[in-house]
Scaffold this motif. Structure first.
Motif, PDB file in Angstrom:
ATOM      1  N   GLY A  18       0.704  -1.337  -0.059  1.00  0.00           N
ATOM      2  CA  GLY A  18       0.035  -0.094   0.078  1.00  0.00           C
ATOM      3  C   GLY A  18       0.736   1.345  -0.149  1.00  0.00           C
ATOM      4  O   GLY A  18       0.604   2.205  -0.708  1.00  0.00           O
ATOM      5  N   GLU A  19       1.794   1.346   0.776  1.00  0.00           N
ATOM      6  CA  GLU A  19       2.748   2.476   0.776  1.00  0.00           C
ATOM      7  C   GLU A  19       3.432   2.547  -0.327  1.00  0.00           C
ATOM      8  O   GLU A  19       3.698   3.459  -0.942  1.00  0.00           O
ATOM      9  CB  GLU A  19       3.709   2.271   2.162  1.00  0.00           C
ATOM     10  N   TYR A  20       3.908   1.478  -0.889  1.00  0.00           N
ATOM     11  CA  TYR A  20       4.535   1.635  -2.324  1.00  0.00           C
ATOM     12  C   TYR A  20       3.535   2.050  -3.287  1.00  0.00           C
ATOM     13  O   TYR A  20       4.172   3.071  -3.943  1.00  0.00           O
ATOM     14  CB  TYR A  20       5.042  -0.023  -2.784  1.00  0.00           C
ATOM     15  N   GLN A  49       6.239  11.648   2.938  1.00  0.00           N
ATOM     16  CA  GLN A  49       5.706  11.071   3.869  1.00  0.00           C
ATOM     17  C   GLN A  49       5.511   9.394   3.547  1.00  0.00           C
ATOM     18  O   GLN A  49       5.863   8.522   4.252  1.00  0.00           O
ATOM     19  CB  GLN A  49       4.707  11.417   4.693  1.00  0.00           C
ATOM     20  N   GLU A  50       4.742   9.342   2.267  1.00  0.00           N
ATOM     21  CA  GLU A  50       4.722   7.806   1.969  1.00  0.00           C
ATOM     22  C   GLU A  50       5.992   7.034   1.633  1.00  0.00           C
ATOM     23  O   GLU A  50       6.094   5.931   1.921  1.00  0.00           O
ATOM     24  CB  GLU A  50       3.928   7.934   0.513  1.00  0.00           C
ATOM     25  N   ALA A  51       6.791   7.971   1.149  1.00  0.00           N
ATOM     26  CA  ALA A  51       8.350   7.178   0.921  1.00  0.00           C
ATOM     27  C   ALA A  51       8.907   6.781   2.422  1.00  0.00           C
ATOM     28  O   ALA A  51       9.419   5.716   2.227  1.00  0.00           O
ATOM     29  CB  ALA A  51       9.152   8.348   0.058  1.00  0.00           C
ATOM     30  N   ARG A  52       8.694   7.628   3.222  1.00  0.00           N
ATOM     31  CA  ARG A  52       9.288   7.250   4.447  1.00  0.00           C
ATOM     32  C   ARG A  52       8.346   6.078   5.283  1.00  0.00           C
ATOM     33  O   ARG A  52       8.907   5.074   5.789  1.00  0.00           O
ATOM     34  CB  ARG A  52       8.970   8.454   5.565  1.00  0.00           C
ATOM     35  N   HIS A  53       7.203   6.036   5.032  1.00  0.00           N
ATOM     36  CA  HIS A  53       6.439   4.654   5.384  1.00  0.00           C
ATOM     37  C   HIS A  53       6.735   3.484   4.524  1.00  0.00           C
ATOM     38  O   HIS A  53       6.951   2.491   5.261  1.00  0.00           O
ATOM     39  CB  HIS A  53       4.891   5.182   5.228  1.00  0.00           C
ATOM     40  N   ARG A  54       6.934   3.703   3.579  1.00  0.00           N
ATOM     41  CA  ARG A  54       7.415   2.677   2.703  1.00  0.00           C
ATOM     42  C   ARG A  54       8.713   1.913   3.161  1.00  0.00           C
ATOM     43  O   ARG A  54       9.244   0.811   3.302  1.00  0.00           O
ATOM     44  CB  ARG A  54       7.523   2.995   0.995  1.00  0.00           C
ATOM     45  N   GLU A 133      -0.959  10.162   9.989  1.00  0.00           N
ATOM     46  CA  GLU A 133      -0.232  10.922   8.913  1.00  0.00           C
ATOM     47  C   GLU A 133      -1.248  10.644   7.662  1.00  0.00           C
ATOM     48  O   GLU A 133      -1.670  11.516   6.842  1.00  0.00           O
ATOM     49  CB  GLU A 133       1.052  10.354   8.522  1.00  0.00           C
ATOM     50  N   GLU A 134      -1.713   9.234   7.570  1.00  0.00           N
ATOM     51  CA  GLU A 134      -2.733   9.245   6.429  1.00  0.00           C
ATOM     52  C   GLU A 134      -3.984  10.184   6.831  1.00  0.00           C
ATOM     53  O   GLU A 134      -4.688  10.381   5.603  1.00  0.00           O
ATOM     54  CB  GLU A 134      -3.014   7.686   6.133  1.00  0.00           C
ATOM     55  N   LEU A 135      -4.426  10.260   7.919  1.00  0.00           N
ATOM     56  CA  LEU A 135      -5.870  11.045   8.188  1.00  0.00           C
ATOM     57  C   LEU A 135      -5.383  12.497   7.820  1.00  0.00           C
ATOM     58  O   LEU A 135      -6.126  13.126   7.501  1.00  0.00           O
ATOM     59  CB  LEU A 135      -6.144  10.984   9.683  1.00  0.00           C
TER      60      LEU A 135
HETATM   61 FE   LIG Z   1       1.478   6.044   3.719  1.00  0.00          FE
END
Ligand SMILES: [Fe+2]
Ligand SMILES: [Fe+2]
Length: 173
Positions: A18-20, A49-54, A133-135
């Motif tokens: 999902g993060e990817y 932020q998504e890159a960090r999550h991933r 963070e997604e929220l």
């Molecule tokens: Fe994310």
């Protein structure tokens, strides 16, 4: 592997997918929108932020010996295409895409946190932090006019359905 370990491996697999996928959606949007508009700058911040999550889920997968989803090449292309297509409709449709996805991800992460309970503090901490963070992403998108996108209910419903299907597939494949 015990069934608990398998379940947590499957959680990590779907979350990393999902993060990817999120990084690919934003890459597709930014490819269409460029970098200079206010909306593009908001998207670029969310993409970071998504890159960090991933990256964190990537690291946890390596540490735990969990294989990534075999569907990664599909999410690469489908994510980018979804991002580019929504951005081509317009910036509000790009934001509608984020609002739809993050609504599903919030629900998904909430379910995972319930399932995990106290079993895996490391995974729960990551999911809890990312969920917050997604929220924020969802709120950013709505403030930026997501709900004024053309055919918003249809667009949003289709993307949410696609997201739920992607979650199901990535759990096992
Ligand atoms: Fe994310
Ligand atoms: Fe996000």
């Amino acid at each position: 592997m015990t069934s608990d370990t398998r379940q947590r491996a499957s959680m990590l697999r779907v979350d990393q997918a999902g993060e990817y996928g999120a990084t690919r959606i934003y890459a597709g949007q930014l490819a269409v929108m460029g970098q200079s508009s206010a909306d593009a700058r908001k998207i670029a911040r969310m993409a970071d932020q998504e890159a960090r999550h991933r990256t964190l889920f990537d690291r946890m997968m390596v540490e735990r010996g969990v294989r990534p989803t075999a569907l990664q090449p599909l999410w690469n292309v489908a994510g980018f295409a979804l991002g580019a297509a929504t951005a081509l409709i317009g910036p509000k449709a790009a934001m509608a895409c984020t609002a739809a996805i993050e609504t599903e991800i919030d629900r998904h992460y909430g379910e995972q946190l319930d399932q995990l309970g106290e079993d895996d503090p490391e995974l729960s901490a990551a999911i809890g932090e990312f969920r917050a963070e997604e929220l924020e992403h969802r709120d950013t998108a709505i403030k930026a006019g997501a709900e004024q996108a053309p055919a918003y209910p249809l667009l949003s419903g289709a993307i949410r359905l696609g997201c739920r299907i992607a979650i199901r597939l990535s759990r096992h494949i």
